[in-house]
Design an enzyme around this catalytic site. Structure first.
Site, PDB file in Angstrom:
ATOM      1  N   GLU A 152       0.823  -1.211   0.000  1.00 44.88           N
ATOM      2  CA  GLU A 152       0.000   0.000   0.000  1.00 44.88           C
ATOM      3  C   GLU A 152       0.862   1.269   0.000  1.00 44.88           C
ATOM      4  OE1 GLU A 152      -2.778  -0.600   3.290  1.00 44.88           O
ATOM      5  OE2 GLU A 152      -4.134  -1.658   1.938  1.00 44.88           O
ATOM      6  N   ARG A 193       5.499  -7.660   8.248  1.00 43.24           N
ATOM      7  CA  ARG A 193       4.100  -7.989   7.915  1.00 43.24           C
ATOM      8  C   ARG A 193       3.983  -8.628   6.525  1.00 43.24           C
ATOM      9  NH1 ARG A 193       0.387  -3.758   7.957  1.00 43.24           N
ATOM     10  NH2 ARG A 193      -1.250  -4.904   9.005  1.00 43.24           N
ATOM     11  N   ARG A 225      -6.432 -10.889  -5.050  1.00 48.31           N
ATOM     12  CA  ARG A 225      -5.773 -10.338  -3.857  1.00 48.31           C
ATOM     13  C   ARG A 225      -5.595 -11.405  -2.768  1.00 48.31           C
ATOM     14  NH1 ARG A 225      -7.689  -4.914  -0.532  1.00 48.31           N
ATOM     15  NH2 ARG A 225      -6.798  -5.516   1.452  1.00 48.31           N
ATOM     16  N   ASP A 243      -8.530  -9.023   4.342  1.00 46.87           N
ATOM     17  CA  ASP A 243      -8.293  -7.863   5.199  1.00 46.87           C
ATOM     18  C   ASP A 243      -9.304  -7.777   6.338  1.00 46.87           C
ATOM     19  OD1 ASP A 243      -7.216  -5.573   6.159  1.00 46.87           O
ATOM     20  OD2 ASP A 243      -7.881  -4.264   4.543  1.00 46.87           O
ATOM     21  N   GLU A 297     -12.552  -1.863  12.261  1.00 45.37           N
ATOM     22  CA  GLU A 297     -12.596  -1.220  10.939  1.00 45.37           C
ATOM     23  C   GLU A 297     -13.751  -1.746  10.089  1.00 45.37           C
ATOM     24  OE1 GLU A 297      -8.954  -1.609   8.715  1.00 45.37           O
ATOM     25  OE2 GLU A 297      -9.792  -0.670   6.938  1.00 45.37           O
TER      26      GLU A 297
HETATM   27  C1  GCV Z   1      -2.507   0.650   8.322  1.00 43.50           C
HETATM   28  C2  GCV Z   1      -6.167  -2.000   5.661  1.00 43.50           C
HETATM   29  C3  GCV Z   1      -6.544  -0.696   6.292  1.00 43.50           C
HETATM   30  C4  GCV Z   1      -5.377   0.276   6.280  1.00 43.50           C
HETATM   31  C5  GCV Z   1      -4.203  -0.401   7.017  1.00 43.50           C
HETATM   32  C6  GCV Z   1      -3.864  -1.695   6.273  1.00 43.50           C
HETATM   33  C7  GCV Z   1      -2.759  -2.482   6.942  1.00 43.50           C
HETATM   34  O1  GCV Z   1      -5.953  -1.833   4.299  1.00 43.50           O
HETATM   35  O2  GCV Z   1      -7.650  -0.149   5.635  1.00 43.50           O
HETATM   36  O3  GCV Z   1      -5.779   1.447   6.938  1.00 43.50           O
HETATM   37  O4  GCV Z   1      -3.082   0.430   7.052  1.00 43.50           O
HETATM   38  O5  GCV Z   1      -5.012  -2.518   6.273  1.00 43.50           O
HETATM   39  O6  GCV Z   1      -3.065  -3.446   7.613  1.00 43.50           O
HETATM   40  O7  GCV Z   1      -1.599  -2.124   6.776  1.00 43.50           O
END
Ligand code: GCV
Length: 712
Positions: free
Chosen positions: A317, A350, A367, A396, A424
């Site tokens: 990301e 990670r 994904r 996720d 989330e």
């Molecule tokens: C910290 C998801 C969340 C992101 C988070 C990411 C991650 O995509 O929406 O906000 O980023 O996971 O675990 O790194």
């Protein structure tokens, strides 16, 4: 309830003896003073020395001052006691009564123990006549023993109580804070935070409320958590500086958490040698880069001798990583591990790596496959102080996902499983969604088939050498810590399951209820307990019922991830699709005709998930694209299941709200009001989910609801 009673209740539920003047009052969560009544009324002896023993002493003294008990620290004269906390190996005490109690503890341990060792964090609780004895090999064991006594209340002093030995199943039980130091223009002070600002940082600076951080450490210790990372895994410019110029800010937090046996870790940017060190490269095989990390890490340990290590999100990301230099994740992680190894630190690297610039027209990229494709081939290449941190599911943190196949794919690597306490995708602490049952399912899942080892065994590793359990924290500077007061239970449950992943989540919830709403301070404890169980026990499944169906996931509003957005991600680059058309819905991840993701599992689950006949209903749309008329194992069709669960989900939320209202006047009014407010929002939002999902699928499929209910 009259005004006087209300004040009394408030005193019992809030921390009312601030450690510093002007400290804002904050909800006491699962450690209200009242929970210490039983302990605080006793004659207690604490024997041993060291920082954590002092913490035990301080806790006991505070409880005794309130409830009339007495405490002695290794007295040199004879004392009569009800409770002894003793470090094995500490000097003998002159008191004959205490000596007898300690030797009874040793005998109990010899009877139930395997060689008598209690380990770094374990403890024994045994009775000797009228005395309760808590023994530990190391000070941390005494601290955990103390909180065990608190949890047990009067039962800790029950003369019939058989001896018990406790040791955590997982060595590292860690919370990751996604807190930004500087307010991020989109994500704010806390990324995916739903409880106000950060307890560590505010507007680019330390937040300065050390008393609050200490209180947090205390809560975490009482739940079993022993490690914390203090900044977001997305590391921007200001946050990067925590490693160098602003290391003092991290050291300050470490100092405050140390008395509660919590080690501090830091999220670092892979680009640090460039952005902080002024080097021209961050190539992990470059000698200058390695030397920079080694020197920088030594400085960190000079300042924080018990520093835990680094957390890294790399090539994910938009975060920098080793790919830039043609290196892989093992090269990157090993370089940091090499710097940390001589100092006793670990790197949590990670595995959340995927292509977030996907073309939605491309049906071959999946994904869900990404973490396995990147990491499984690297098994065996990571140094022993690298922990590969894997999200529990392949996508996720969805309300329902299969367990990530990566967990079973790296037998020669230390793997940590990552959960998400911050909600989330599960209602953002506006919805009641108790996640204990979900995590328990994940931790008990046996990736090699029903007779094999479980996910929790992988996280524990052989002889405790696994990567442990990690979760993204849900705490902020909110009065109730977690926005929704009932979301405190998720934080507590995480710690308790990390200590013992086999525990029944309902029993853990019960424990939380007893501590947070102490029966001695509650007008009708049975009603409160029953009502909370009715509201919370099944609330994760209720949430699942009114949101994305049958494991397909997402369908949330893009960006903030709150509320229904059925097609919100359908034509985006993020790789999270449901592929609904007029005939059917779901993602074909089979080997036969789809993306082949099922093939990433060991044979047992690869077969179960591949076949429509054996794929569990709740994951059907994660693995298969099926017609709306497909009949589930439950006997219902997919489309009717969607309608039925969505109507049921909203009815259940309405019932939750009705039940909560019966507690008006029974519990702390501030808690009552906050939850009542949030339940109104949950009813509103669940109704929106129900109507949007039902209407969407009715319009796509043209199939009416068998029961003729309102669909728009
Ligand atoms: C910290 C998801 C969340 C992101 C988070 C990411 C991650 O995509 O929406 O906000 O980023 O996971 O675990 O790194």
């Amino acid at each position: 309830m009259n005004a006087e009673e209300s004040v009394h209740l408030e005193q019992l539920m809030f921390v009312d003896d601030p450690m510093e003047t002007n400290e804002p009052r904050v909800h006491a969560a699962w450690l209200p003073p009242e929970a210490f009544r039983s302990l605080g009324a006793r004659r207690v002896l604490v024997h041993g020395d060291g920082l954590l023993v002092d913490t035990v002493l301080h806790e006991v003294a505070r409880a005794c001052a309130r409830y009339g008990g007495r405490v002695w620290h290794s007295p040199s004269w004879d004392v009569d006691v009800d409770l002894v906390f003793a470090l094995r190996g500490a000097d003998e005490l002159p008191s004959s009564a205490v000596r007898a109690a300690l030797s009874a503890g040793e005998s109990a341990l010899a009877e139930i123990g395997d060689g008598g060792s209690l380990g770094d964090e374990g403890f024994l609780l045994a009775r000797d006549g009228d005395v309760t004895v808590v023994l530990a090999d190391a000070p941390a064991g005494l601290l955990y023993g103390l909180f065990h006594v608190v949890r047990l209340c009067a039962a800790a002093f029950d003369s019939e109580r058989p001896p018990e030995r406790h040791r955590p199943a997982l060595r590292r039980r860690m919370l990751d804070h996604w807190d930004n130091v500087a307010v991020h223009p989109v994500m704010g002070q806390v990324e995916r935070g739903y409880a106000g600002g950060s307890i560590f940082w505010r507007d680019g600076r330390p937040c300065g409320d050390l008393a609050r951080i200490r209180e947090y450490g205390r809560l975490l210790a009482a739940s079993g958590v022993n490690a914390i990372s203090v900044n977001n895994v997305n590391v921007a410019r200001t946050e990067a500086l925590l490693l160098t110029d602003r290391l003092g800010d991290v050291a300050e937090i470490a100092d405050v958490l140390r008395p509660y046996h919590i080690r501090v870790h830091l999220s670092v940017t892979f680009a640090a040698p460039v952005v902080l060190g002024g080097l021209s490269t961050a190539d992990p095989l470059d000698e200058g880069v390695r030397a920079w990390w080694a020197a920088t890490t030594r400085t960190v340990y000079d300042r924080i001798p018990d520093f835990g290590g680094y957390v890294v999100k790399a090539d994910s990301e938009g975060q920098p990583g080793p790919f830039t230099y043609g290196r892989d994740h093992a090269d990157g992680a090993n370089m940091l591990a090499e710097a940390l190894a001589p100092l006793g630190g670990v790197v949590h690297w990670r595995a959340f790596v995927y292509n977030h610039h996907q073309d939605w027209r491309d049906r071959s990229t999946d994904r869900a496959r990404a973490a396995y494709d990147h990491f499984a081939p690297l098994d065996g290449r990571f140094r022993t102080n690298v922990v590969v941190q894997v999200k529990f599911g392949p996508v996720d943190f969805q309300t329902r996902e299969p367990v990530s196949p990566v967990i079973a794919a790296m037998p020669a690597t230390r793997v940590a499983v990552e959960l998400q306490v911050t909600q989330e995708y599960t209602g953002q602490q506006r919805h009641v969604c108790h996640l204990g049952p979900w995590w328990s399912e994940v931790l008990r899942f046996a990736p090699w088939g029903p007779d094999g080892r479980a996910v929790a065994d992988v996280a524990a590793g052989e002889s405790g050498a696994g990567g442990g359990l990690v979760a993204v924290a849900n705490v902020g500077d909110d009065l109730f810590w977690t926005g929704h007061p009932l979301a405190q239970a998720n934080l507590y449950t995480f710690g308790r399951l990390a200590w013992d992943p086999r525990r029944d989540p309902t029993a853990v919830l019960d424990e939380w209820i007893t501590l947070t709403f102490p029966p001695s301070a509650t007008a009708d404890p049975d009603l409160v307990r029953r009502t909370l169980h009715e509201i919370m026990d099944d609330s994760w499944r209720t949430y699942e019922r009114y949101t994305a169906p049958l494991g397909v996931g997402f369908m949330v509003n893009p960006g903030d991830h709150y509320g229904p957005g059925v097609d919100g991600y359908e034509y985006t680059r993020w790789g999270t699709y449901h592929f609904a058309d007029r005939d059917g819905v779901g993602v074909d991840r089979t080997r036969a005709s789809g993306t082949g993701f099922t093939g990433q599992y060991p044979p047992y689950w690869a077969e179960v998930y591949e076949s429509l006949e054996t794929c569990p209903d709740e994951l059907l749309l994660f693995f298969h694209h099926v017609p709306y008329g497909h009949v589930l194992h439950s006997g219902s069709t997919v489309i009717q299941h969607i309608y039925d669960t969505h109507f049921a989900g909203v009815e259940e939320v309405t019932a939750m709200r009705r039940r909560w209202r019966t507690l008006n006047g029974m519990i702390d009014p501030a808690v009552y009001e906050r939850v009542a407010e949030r339940l109104d929002e949950q009813v509103r939002c669940a109704t929106e989910w129900r109507d949007q999902i039902n209407t969407y699928f009715y319009r796509k499929s043209g199939v009416p609801d068998e029961r003729g209910r309102d669909i728009y």
